[in-house]
Design a protein around this motif. Structure first.
Motif, short mmCIF file in Angstrom:
data_model
loop_
_atom_site.label_atom_id
_atom_site.label_comp_id
_atom_site.label_asym_id
_atom_site.label_seq_id
_atom_site.Cartn_x
_atom_site.Cartn_y
_atom_site.Cartn_z
N GLN A 245 -12.46 -7.19 -4.83
CA GLN A 245 -12.21 -7.22 -6.19
C GLN A 245 -13.71 -7.15 -6.65
OE1 GLN A 245 -10.72 -10.96 -7.52
NE2 GLN A 245 -10.82 -10.41 -9.49
N HIS A 313 -11.55 -15.37 -12.18
CA HIS A 313 -11.64 -14.48 -13.31
C HIS A 313 -12.89 -14.71 -14.16
CE1 HIS A 313 -10.21 -12.55 -16.51
NE2 HIS A 313 -8.89 -12.91 -16.50
N PHE A 358 -12.24 -2.34 -14.45
CA PHE A 358 -12.16 -3.20 -13.32
C PHE A 358 -12.14 -2.44 -12.08
CE2 PHE A 358 -11.33 -6.11 -16.80
CZ PHE A 358 -12.04 -7.24 -16.11
N PHE A 359 -11.38 -1.13 -12.09
CA PHE A 359 -11.25 -0.36 -10.98
C PHE A 359 -12.05 0.71 -11.15
CE2 PHE A 359 -7.18 -2.94 -12.03
CZ PHE A 359 -6.94 -3.60 -10.65
N LEU A 386 6.86 9.38 1.56
CA LEU A 386 8.18 9.72 0.81
C LEU A 386 8.77 10.95 0.90
CD1 LEU A 386 7.12 7.81 -2.67
CD2 LEU A 386 8.32 7.00 -0.79
N ALA A 389 10.46 10.77 4.32
CA ALA A 389 11.53 9.73 4.26
C ALA A 389 12.73 10.49 3.79
CB ALA A 389 11.14 8.22 3.36
N LEU A 390 12.67 11.27 2.55
CA LEU A 390 13.44 12.01 1.90
C LEU A 390 13.96 13.18 2.99
CD1 LEU A 390 14.85 12.77 -0.85
CD2 LEU A 390 13.18 14.61 -0.80
N LEU A 494 13.02 5.96 9.11
CA LEU A 494 13.40 5.91 7.68
C LEU A 494 12.69 4.52 7.04
CD1 LEU A 494 14.33 7.46 5.10
CD2 LEU A 494 16.51 6.28 5.66
N LEU A 498 9.35 3.95 4.56
CA LEU A 498 9.47 3.34 3.26
C LEU A 498 8.74 1.92 3.15
CD1 LEU A 498 13.05 3.92 2.10
CD2 LEU A 498 10.90 5.00 1.44
N VAL A 502 5.60 1.19 0.62
CA VAL A 502 5.46 0.27 -0.14
C VAL A 502 4.21 -0.62 0.08
CG1 VAL A 502 6.60 -2.03 -1.05
CG2 VAL A 502 7.64 0.17 -0.81
N CYS A 506 1.00 -1.15 -2.48
CA CYS A 506 0.73 -2.48 -3.00
C CYS A 506 -0.93 -2.82 -2.63
CB CYS A 506 1.45 -3.69 -2.34
SG CYS A 506 3.17 -3.49 -3.06
N LEU A 509 -3.26 -1.02 -4.79
CA LEU A 509 -3.60 -1.61 -6.04
C LEU A 509 -4.47 -2.71 -6.16
CD1 LEU A 509 0.01 -1.68 -7.75
CD2 LEU A 509 -1.93 -0.53 -8.76
N ILE A 510 -4.38 -3.49 -5.02
CA ILE A 510 -5.15 -4.78 -5.19
C ILE A 510 -6.49 -3.99 -4.76
CG2 ILE A 510 -5.63 -6.64 -3.97
CD1 ILE A 510 -3.00 -7.40 -3.96
N PHE B 356 18.88 7.29 -2.89
CA PHE B 356 17.88 7.17 -2.25
C PHE B 356 16.67 6.92 -3.11
CE2 PHE B 356 14.02 9.43 -0.80
CZ PHE B 356 13.64 8.57 0.40
N VAL B 371 2.66 -8.23 -7.09
CA VAL B 371 1.20 -7.65 -7.09
C VAL B 371 0.60 -7.38 -8.54
CG1 VAL B 371 0.00 -5.64 -6.40
CG2 VAL B 371 1.64 -6.47 -4.71
N LEU B 375 -2.63 -9.20 -10.10
CA LEU B 375 -3.69 -8.49 -10.81
C LEU B 375 -4.00 -8.92 -12.22
CD1 LEU B 375 -3.48 -5.09 -9.23
CD2 LEU B 375 -5.05 -6.70 -8.73
#
Lengths: 615, 434
Positions: A245, A313, A358-359, A386, A389-390, A494, A498, A502, A506, A509-510, B356, B371, B375
């Motif tokens: 952070q 915070h 912040f990022f 992706l 996977a497709l 597959l 995926l 994911v 995630c 993002l953090i 899909f 998530v 944040l």
């Protein structure tokens, strides 16, 4: 929408994507790397600017001048520290009371899950001392914190001295609208953790501490000071906090602005700024600075005492005095003025720092890369997963379609069965759970049976379980269904693709850096993995690109970047200590990197390992 | 059939029991995606405490359950876990039966279609073998019982599970052909959360079809049955509401439950479309936009009933999905209910190429909700826009999920024409706008 609902156009699109899948993925990967490396190139970055109005317009005049007093206080503190063999609580309480603060102490104790060999501690017992300067001009609803650590040995005495001198000076000023808390914490982060938990009435890590007797308002910002010598040549700003952070960029801007104003040499990641961005050296320098930030952020630990504030915070940063550049010298009074200026600006805040980013990543103190610029680099890597996977999805769907022409029984070959896919997934995750739980819980047994210390036992158990995981799961599906089918591994892959997408999304993002570093190493091998590749070679490639080796590479690259290259043996020892630190950080402060790697990333990687040995 | 079903039940019970006992239960019951102000267990407990003290549970702004629900829990509060464990099985067992009934019916139809050979060749792949249909109830059960959304909702003790059970019972009775029970249960479902009101039309259409009464406004038999069914429905609604009044001794619950649902005063973020909009909006536009937003749930009933009047069961599915997308306080439990019915339309999957994309979107959104919440609320580094973006994406995924079967249904034998795409674009636009 139209593109997707019109069957013909969609078919064309899927055809294109499946036919050109491999080249597109390759281009995406290269583009991601190039994009990321391009972020350090100055024309592609933004100049930092102060977004917060309350801190921008009002220029203050700094008058702090008692540098000498700060140094003498530091000497006195040092003498009492030696005498007390730790925190000189009584002296500190008296010194703070003499400066007109409301002084309180907090004692805490913590038993580490296993001995910390870097800092040589196991049973930790200590006391925090803090004094509150009550705001004369406003209701006491908000507060600022200035902290200095009481560390063993000779270090950080000057920080405490400066803290006390500042307290005395601030006491005589009338413009404070926020309470100012002067905190001297013992045992660095552990003391800080105890104080913050006490202040906020939480207990998330099982620390034992006495409740705080005195409190101020809600903390708006915090600065942590680390000064270890009388002569300081430059100041280093440390931003990376727990779990990667970062504080609001305005805090860094504030620091930079005052360094400019007072003519203080300032660095970030210990690197000075260079102005020759158009030369190769200039670019390399910026790239190195940014890479250091990425590596530090990725490891998810708190790099200064400020790191734990961020969880509550509270915007916080550490300022570390460096004595390394011979020609520039400044006295403690200048640093005092710099802090005075920063605190006075923070004192003007009307609301929490929220205007700026912040990022971000910082290739230098005056340039930054915002989330909008760096996320595409990660996005390009995620797209590869992706796309693969497709491709698999289309592959899996196509034969099924052909089979059902005419009035056949429409008997779907009910897939490879849920069990064939579920078994590897479950077993991989159980291995992950073992990797997460066993090292700490089995240490006693390991110490009994092997000639190792507790710390070594924990780390080596982790490494052993990690390695054992490689041998274990690739036989599992045979137990249930005999031969693995062609469809079986495709469905598993597959799922795994995926899942990984994911998971990495995630994580990014953090903590962008962690997500990106993992993606860079995991994506190429996971995207291309099939059971039909030459076993030995691809197994080697997979192991070399596994999460553990990623950590090892990061250790070497980090050492290279801080210009302290290590040999392979030293690197290995560092690697082991990084693992033990990671486990400790999780147990002590709740850092999430270790559970993330053990419970999710590693099992996910095992699923791909399983595919390689599918038969 | 029985053996796998039993196994499934055991697995489902075990998962729930383990989660109930673990420390996760508390965490889950705090998640805004799983509980809403309408169905949070914490609020039920609060209401019960007020009731025990002899205070109206609706005083204050905490409790928003219906009076019958609170009296149900008044007697079963000690067994709450069991109630919540059992409620999904109602849904499940009923949906099993539902699915099998529905399948049998459609199968007969398709047999007919095959014999008469009226349809183009490409529709033949839509016909399923009895064997495949045999598994559909099991699939429905699996989709509901093992759906993580249902499990979360159950572990959080969200009363949403009970509402789902009532709706499932209603569908079951409807398919069984019992107009009386169906009307009563529909009234009960409406009483619980108003929105199931829109299920009146499909239920009516189903009974009309079943009794071979043509939908013709000039026929007296049509009006006769419609009035009869409406009478059952309205009558039981009045009786239930009256009963609540006598139990509670005041009309407090009307504003507190239905007013709360309609005027959306609680803007806690959830997976719906309302909160962000009304948090941002100027106060004097509020009434207008509440009408605009709420009308979404009810409005689509009309075009859909006209277009899908030959397929009332499918219409029920569509309505439930629309309710869960456009209701004011949606939770994942609502999503789980209509997802459970998806296997019943598995014969349409052949056309569902974008499944899909949709499942990727739903999967990613489900992971991103916590998530981004972290944040935004804890780390303070992201803000509400991040969370709402994911909410929008989630609803986009849901809309896509139900539009696909709908538009593909056109190709189905005895299907309907292209005008359905009007609905498609209108749903789309509204979800984009918001």
């Amino acid at each position: 929408m139209g593109l997707l609902s019109d069957p013909n156009r969609r078919k064309a699109l899927t055809n294109l994507l499946t036919r050109l899948n491999a080249p597109i993925c390759m281009v995406c990967y290269l583009a991601a790397i190039v994009w990321f490396m391009g972020l350090a190139f100055e024309p592609f970055t933004l100049r930092t600017y102060m977004s917060e109005n309350a801190m921008g317009s009002t220029m203050v005049e700094e008058r702090f001048s008692s540098g000498e007093r700060a140094l003498s206080l530091a000497k006195e503190f040092d003498a009492h520290k030696r005498k007390a063999g730790g925190m000189p609580v009584e002296w500190l309480v008296k010194a703070m009371q003499a400066r007109g603060l409301e002084v309180f102490t907090q004692s805490f104790s913590r038993k580490l899950p296993f001995p910390d060999e870097n800092k040589e501690r196991y049973m930790v017992r200590g006391t925090n001392v803090y004094g509150i300067l009550r705001a004369p001009r406003a209701p006491r609803t908000e507060a600022l914190v200035i902290t200095a650590p009481c560390s063993p040995g000779n270090s950080d005495n000057q920080a405490v001295g400066l803290l006390l001198a500042l307290a005395q000076y601030f006491r005589n000023q009338i413009f404070w609208a926020k309470d100012i808390i002067f905190l001297v914490n013992e045992h660095d982060l552990i003391g800080m953790q105890a104080w913050l938990e006490g202040y906020h009435h939480t207990n998330i890590t099982g620390m034992e501490y006495s409740p705080l007797q005195g409190r101020a308002g809600s903390i708006q910002a915090a600065l942590s000071l680390e000064l270890s010598s009388d002569v300081i040549t430059s100041l280093d700003l440390i931003l990376e906090g727990l779990n990667g952070q970062l504080p609001n960029l305005d805090l860094a801007n504030l620091f930079y602005a005052f360094c400019q104003k007072l003519g203080v040499l300032c660095t970030i990641q210990g690197k000075l700024q260079r102005n020759d961005w158009d030369t190769a050296e200039g670019y390399t320098h910026a790239a190195q600075t940014m890479m250091l930030m990425v590596l530090k952020q990725a490891c998810g630990r708190s790099w200064g005492d400020h790191g734990l504030f961020l969880r509550y915070h509270i915007e916080a940063a550490s300022i570390r005095g460096i004595n390394g550049f011979r020609h520039y010298k400044m006295d403690v009074a200048t640093i005092g003025r710099l802090l005075e200026g920063m605190v006075r600006k923070l004192n003007n805040l009307l609301e929490r720092l929220h205007q700026s980013y912040f990022f971000y990543l910082l290739p230098s103190l005056s340039r930054f890369v915002s989330i909008g610029y760096y996320m595409p680099a990660f996005g390009l890597l995620a797209v590869i997963l992706l796309l693969r996977a497709l491709d698999l999805w289309v592959n899996l769907g196509a034969p099924a379609l052909e089979a059902v022409d005419g009035v056949t029984e429409a008997e779907q070959p009910s897939g490879p069965g849920v069990l064939t896919v579920l078994t590897p997934v479950v077993i991989s995750h159980l291995t992950g759970v073992a990797l997460y739980l066993l090292p700490v819980h089995l240490q006693e047994m390991a110490v009994e049976h092997f000639p190792v210390s507790e710390t070594e036992a924990v780390v080596l158990t982790a490494v052993a379980i990690y390695t054992a995981g490689l041998a274990l799961p690739h036989n599992t599906q045979r137990l249930l269904s005999g031969e693995g089918t062609e469809q079986g591994w495709k469905v598993l892959k597959l799922t795994a693709l995926l899942y990984l997408a994911v998971l990495l999304g995630c994580t990014a993002l953090i903590n962008f850096s962690l997500g990106f570093v993992l993606a860079v190493t995991l994506v190429p091998i996971t995207a291309s993995m099939t059971p039909h590749m030459p076993k030995a070679l691809s197994a080697l490639a997979m192991v070399l690109l596994s999460p553990a080796f990623t950590i090892l590479y990061c250790v070497f690259i980090y050492q290279e970047l801080i210009e302290a290259p290590v040999s392979v043996g030293e690197g290995w020892m560092l690697f082991l200590s990084v693992i033990s630190q990671g486990i400790l950080d999780h147990a002590l402060y709740g850092s999430l990197v270790y559970p993330l790697l053990a419970l999710f990333i590693y099992p996910c990687w095992l699923m791909f390992w399983n595919i390689l040995f599918w038969s | 059939m029985a053996a796998p079903l039993t196994l499934l039940l055991i697995v489902a019970v075990t998962i729930r029991a383990v989660l109930f006992r673990s420390s996760l239960a508390e965490l889950i019951s705090e998640r805004v995606e799983v509980v809403s102000p309408l169905n949070a267990w914490k609020r039920v407990v609060e209401g019960l405490a007020l009731l025990d003290l002899g205070v109206s549970p609706y005083s204050g702004d905490v409790f928003h359950e219906t009076p019958l629900m609170i009296y149900l829990f008044h007697f079963t509060v000690d067994y709450a876990e069991i109630v919540f464990m059992v409620s999904p099985y109602f849904v499940d067992c009923l949906s099993c039966l539902l699915a099998s009934l529905d399948r049998a019916k459609i199968f007969r139809k398709q047999k007919y279609a095959l014999e008469s050979d009226r349809y183009p060749a490409d529709c033949l792949e839509l016909l399923r073998s009895p064997k495949e249909m045999f598994y559909i109830p099991l699939k429905v059960a699996m989709f509901y019982l093992l759906n993580p959304f249902t499990i979360l909702s159950c572990v959080a003790k969200s009363t949403c599970g009970l509402n789902n059970a009532i709706i499932a019972l209603f569908i079951f009775c409807t398919l069984k052909g019992s107009a009386l029970l169906s009307g009563i249960l529909l009234a009960l479902a409406t009483y619980q959360s108003i929105y199931p009101l829109t299920l009146f039309a499909p239920a009516l259409l189903f009974f009309l079809q079943r009794l071979y009464i043509p939908v013709n406004l000039r026929r007296s038999s049509f009006w006769c049955f419609t009035l009869q069914y409406a009478f059952i429905y309205v009558g039981s609604l009045v009786v239930i509401t009256g009963l609540s009044f006598f139990l509670l001794g005041s009309w407090d619950f009307i504003p507190s439950v239905y007013g709360f649902i309609f005027s959306v005063p609680d803007l806690t973020p959830n997976i719906g479309l309302f909160w962000y909009f009304f948090a941002e909006m100027f106060e004097h536009f509020r009434l207008f936009f509440i009408c605009v937003f709420q009308i979404n749930v009810f409005f689509y009933t009309i075009p859909l009933s006209i277009k899908l009047k030959e397929h009332p069961v499918f219409l029920i599915f569509m309505q439930i999905a629309i309710i869960s997308i456009f209701k004011s306080y949606p939770t994942v439990g609502d999503v789980a209910l209509y997802m459970a019915f998806l296997p019943a339309w598995s014969h349409l999957y052949r056309f569902l190429r974008n499944i899909f994309l949709v499942s990727c979107v739903l999967l990613a959104c489900s992971a991103l909700f916590p998530v981004l919440w972290h944040l935004w609320i804890y780390a303070g580094s992201a803000n509400s826009n991040f969370y709402y973006a994911i909410t929008l994406l989630f609803n986009f995924g849901q809309t896509f999920l139900i539009i696909r079967p709908l538009t593909r249904r056109r190709k189905h034998p005895g299907g309907f024409d292209n005008e359905v795409s009007c609905f498609k674009s209108s749903v789309w636009k509204s979800s984009l706008k918001s």
